[in-house]
Design an enzyme around this catalytic site. Structure first.
Site, PDB file in Angstrom:
ATOM      1  N   SER A  24       0.818  -1.208   0.000  1.00  0.00           N
ATOM      2  CA  SER A  24       0.000   0.000   0.000  1.00  0.00           C
ATOM      3  C   SER A  24       0.854   1.260   0.000  1.00  0.00           C
ATOM      4  O   SER A  24       1.858   1.349   0.710  1.00  0.00           O
ATOM      5  CB  SER A  24      -0.886  -0.013   1.242  1.00  0.00           C
ATOM      6  OG  SER A  24      -1.654   1.163   1.274  1.00  0.00           O
ATOM      7  N   ASN A  59       9.014   9.306   4.086  1.00  0.00           N
ATOM      8  CA  ASN A  59       7.900   9.976   3.424  1.00  0.00           C
ATOM      9  C   ASN A  59       6.969  10.583   4.446  1.00  0.00           C
ATOM     10  O   ASN A  59       6.834  10.105   5.568  1.00  0.00           O
ATOM     11  CB  ASN A  59       7.135   9.007   2.506  1.00  0.00           C
ATOM     12  CG  ASN A  59       6.036   8.271   3.239  1.00  0.00           C
ATOM     13  OD1 ASN A  59       4.943   8.808   3.448  1.00  0.00           O
ATOM     14  ND2 ASN A  59       6.317   7.040   3.642  1.00  0.00           N
ATOM     15  N   LEU A 119      -1.302  10.210   3.476  1.00  0.00           N
ATOM     16  CA  LEU A 119      -2.500   9.460   3.066  1.00  0.00           C
ATOM     17  C   LEU A 119      -3.422  10.232   2.131  1.00  0.00           C
ATOM     18  O   LEU A 119      -4.645  10.091   2.183  1.00  0.00           O
ATOM     19  CB  LEU A 119      -3.274   8.957   4.299  1.00  0.00           C
ATOM     20  CG  LEU A 119      -2.518   7.954   5.171  1.00  0.00           C
ATOM     21  CD1 LEU A 119      -3.301   7.634   6.442  1.00  0.00           C
ATOM     22  CD2 LEU A 119      -2.212   6.667   4.409  1.00  0.00           C
ATOM     23  N   CYS A 132      -0.154   4.419  10.315  1.00  0.00           N
ATOM     24  CA  CYS A 132       0.539   5.464   9.561  1.00  0.00           C
ATOM     25  C   CYS A 132       1.043   6.549  10.507  1.00  0.00           C
ATOM     26  O   CYS A 132       0.263   7.131  11.254  1.00  0.00           O
ATOM     27  CB  CYS A 132      -0.371   6.090   8.516  1.00  0.00           C
ATOM     28  SG  CYS A 132       0.478   7.406   7.602  1.00  0.00           S
ATOM     29  N   LYS A 185      -2.915  -3.899   9.466  1.00  0.00           N
ATOM     30  CA  LYS A 185      -1.512  -3.501   9.288  1.00  0.00           C
ATOM     31  C   LYS A 185      -1.012  -2.847  10.558  1.00  0.00           C
ATOM     32  O   LYS A 185      -1.558  -1.834  11.006  1.00  0.00           O
ATOM     33  CB  LYS A 185      -1.349  -2.552   8.105  1.00  0.00           C
ATOM     34  CG  LYS A 185       0.119  -2.294   7.760  1.00  0.00           C
ATOM     35  CD  LYS A 185       0.292  -1.733   6.371  1.00  0.00           C
ATOM     36  CE  LYS A 185       1.762  -1.628   5.981  1.00  0.00           C
ATOM     37  NZ  LYS A 185       1.931  -1.126   4.605  1.00  0.00           N
ATOM     38  N   THR A 225       5.891   1.985   8.267  1.00  0.00           N
ATOM     39  CA  THR A 225       7.170   2.702   8.355  1.00  0.00           C
ATOM     40  C   THR A 225       7.535   3.034   9.797  1.00  0.00           C
ATOM     41  O   THR A 225       6.680   3.066  10.689  1.00  0.00           O
ATOM     42  CB  THR A 225       7.088   4.009   7.564  1.00  0.00           C
ATOM     43  OG1 THR A 225       5.999   4.779   8.077  1.00  0.00           O
ATOM     44  CG2 THR A 225       6.868   3.751   6.085  1.00  0.00           C
ATOM     45  N   GLY A 271      12.128   1.126   3.110  1.00  0.00           N
ATOM     46  CA  GLY A 271      13.254   0.718   2.279  1.00  0.00           C
ATOM     47  C   GLY A 271      14.144  -0.303   2.968  1.00  0.00           C
ATOM     48  O   GLY A 271      13.866  -0.733   4.093  1.00  0.00           O
TER      49      GLY A 271
END
Lengths: 266, 317
Positions: B35, B83, B87, B144, B179, B207, B231
């Site tokens: 996502s 980032n 959203l 998030c 998640k 993240t 990453g």
């Protein structure tokens, strides 16, 4: 159609200061790229650099696309060290091109620094030759003047330190041009730092000139998936919309862009 | 002659079975795209055949359109990126109208990541997507770091987590994936809460909160000051957390976090993930997930494994 192409490096030469030209053998991208579109280059040999780097295509010649770039950071430093015959992964062509020039208008290309590279294909494509205004901090940042001239364009130069041409900004040249030719029907094509774009936009809106601006924003994917490189614009109905520089841009009509603060008197 | 030889070898060796099952979601292979990194579906259509992916996890959808955070929204750091997109999305109605037609026909499993500012918003988005047709599962974004309300606030508080999962569960028959945030002292405990509250699977990790500073201007390098790190830099963190989650609960786990190679994906499978999702790596190599699918088939065949069940959770300690 967006391609991911493995391109062989045919040449990668310095052209003064930190500026370089990378020549890439390309079938698919070189065969379809339009003025103002860009490519996204994967930095070779460096897995720690997880993002591709976006570059305008400077020109297409002999089955190769040429990228005019400035060494500014880790990614471009690696690119500068990339030798002939190396293979680079390139995504492109990306974004929307500059539209065809208005045949009834006098085209004016306004470039800040290596923004000139993104306007070269516009200069090639325009049926009508006009004026190219090149601005930069110093003489070393005035690029491609002779190339534009050999395409038949009139070139004017401004540098902030006065080392070449007019001492001042590229928008001073633009003001002088507009003042010199009252009643002329102009169309502007601009690429450079955002402050310069804003200054060009302000003049275009004051004079009722159509101006096409090419934006450079920090990008993730380059194809519109990550929503990193957004810009606020107004649609036909005047509604504010947040669009992607990589997909709906990088070229926007000046009147549609919502500027973050009042342009003031720049 | 070589062709006949190849045919004989193929006949003697069954193609490994890459299919997997995530809490009732059948997938042709266990490699999805994560996502937020694959847009709303069609953005990569020129570069990636979606029907060869195990699944697409659509970028987070909310009830109303969301403008996201101010740019710059992305900064590259060694082996990763931070980032603070926030959203941004066009809202569930627009999504269903404009993107579901593509997704219904894209030939792969479609999981939609959803988020809300309140439990009610999560519920309403879940209900709307359940009616839309063509959605194979929902992924609840409770992790998030880039939005003030909702998001990670739900995923890091045990009581709120139980409440939101319970209520969304009662609102939809679609398989429900939660998640999870990595920013918790005990990921296993939260996975167990998801299981008890009726989730069908968990995906992890989102993240990690992160920040970068421009030392010349002394300003944050993100418009939102801080953001979330993704990453390769976070992959080992994710492996550890997936391992903990698979040991703590019986739910299938989707391993997410820094997958950029076959080896990264294999690590997740070996510690117990039933599927993986490729995220940040898609930006530099849009075909990364497809290359992992091909590599996984070769790996299974080369190691004499008949299918994913022979690989998943086979960590030797």
């Amino acid at each position: 159609m967006i391609y991911m192409e493995t391109c062989r490096v045919e040449d990668n030469r310095g052209v003064g200061g930190e500026y370089r030209i990378l020549v890439l053998r390309s079938e698919q991208i070189a065969g379809s790229v339009l003025p103002g579109q860009f490519v996204h280059v994967r930095i070779p040999r460096r897995n720690d650099l997880v993002l591709r780097r976006p570059f305008s295509v400077f020109r297409v010649r002999n089955g190769c696309m040429e990228i005019f770039y400035k060494v500014v950071g880790a990614g471009t430093r690696v690119l500068a060290e990339t030798r002939r015959h190396a293979a680079l992964s390139v995504l492109g062509p990306l974004g929307r091109a500059f539209p065809d020039a208005d045949p009834d208008a006098e085209p004016v290309l306004v470039a800040g620094g290596y923004g000139a590279a993104a306007l070269y294909m516009v200069a090639e494509a325009c049926r009508r030759r006009g004026t190219v205004l090149l601005g930069g901090a110093s003489a070393g940042d005035i690029l491609l003047g002779t190339e534009f001239e050999s395409l038949g364009w009139r070139v004017e130069v401004a540098t902030e330190d006065g080392s070449l041409g007019l001492k001042g900004r590229v928008t001073d040249l633009l003001d002088a041009l507009i003042a010199r030719r009252p009643g002329e029907h102009f169309e502007f094509f601009a690429c450079g730092p955002e402050g310069m774009l804003r200054a060009v936009a302000r003049r275009a809106m004051q004079k009722g000139v159509r101006a096409w601006l090419s934006f450079d924003r920090r990008m993730g994917c380059g194809v519109g998936a990550c929503l990193a490189c957004v810009l606020d614009v107004r649609d036909e109905g005047g509604r504010r919309r947040r669009v992607r520089v990589c997909r709906e841009g990088p070229v926007f009509e000046a009147g549609t862009v919502v500027w973050e603060e009042d342009p003031g008197n720049d | 002659m070589t062709e006949i030889g190849a045919e004989r070898r193929a006949a003697g060796r069954k193609e490994p079975d890459l299919s997997t099952d995530i809490g009732g979601i059948r997938m042709k292979n266990p490699v999805m795209v994560a996502s937020g990194t694959f847009g709303f579906g069609p953005e990569y259509a020129d570069l990636v055949e979606p029907d060869r992916l195990g699944g697409v996890i659509v970028k987070g959808i909310s009830l109303d359109p969301a403008a996201g955070n101010e740019p710059p929204r992305l900064v590259e750091v060694p082996c990763g990126l931070i980032n603070s997109i926030g959203l941004q999305n066009p809202g569930v109605e627009y999504f269903v109208r404009e993107y579901m037609p593509f997704l219904r026909d894209c030939g792969t499993t479609v999981i939609v990541n959803i988020w809300g500012r309140s439990i009610e918003e999560y519920r309403l988005v879940a209900i709307r997507l359940s009616e839309a047709g063509g959605v194979d599962g929902l992924e609840l974004n409770l992790s998030c770091p880039n939005i003030r309300e909702g998001g990670a606030a739900f995923g890091t508080d045990a009581r709120l987590l139980r409440q939101v999962v319970t209520e969304v569960r009662a609102s939809t028959d679609l398989p429900l994936i939660v998640k999870l945030s990595p920013n918790v002292p005990d990921i296993g405990e939260l996975a167990v809460i998801c299981e008890q509250a009726g989730a069908d699977a968990v995906s992890l990790i989102n993240t990690l909160p992160a920040m970068a500073v421009d030392v010349e201007t002394r300003r944050p390098r993100l418009g939102n000051i801080s953001g979330g790190l993704s990453g390769p830099a976070i992959h080992p963190v994710a492996v550890k957390m997936v391992w903990e989650a698979t040991r703590a609960c019986a739910l299938p786990v989707i391993g997410v976090g820094g997958v950029s190679s076959l080896a990264d994906a294999l690590e997740f499978f070996i510690v117990g993930a039933r599927a993986v999702a490729v995220g940040t790596a898609t930006f530099s190599n849009p075909r990364c997930a497809l290359e992992i699918v091909d590599g996984l088939r070769e790996y299974l065949a080369g190691h004499g494994l008949a299918g994913m069940d022979d690989l998943i959770g086979t960590l030797e300690t």
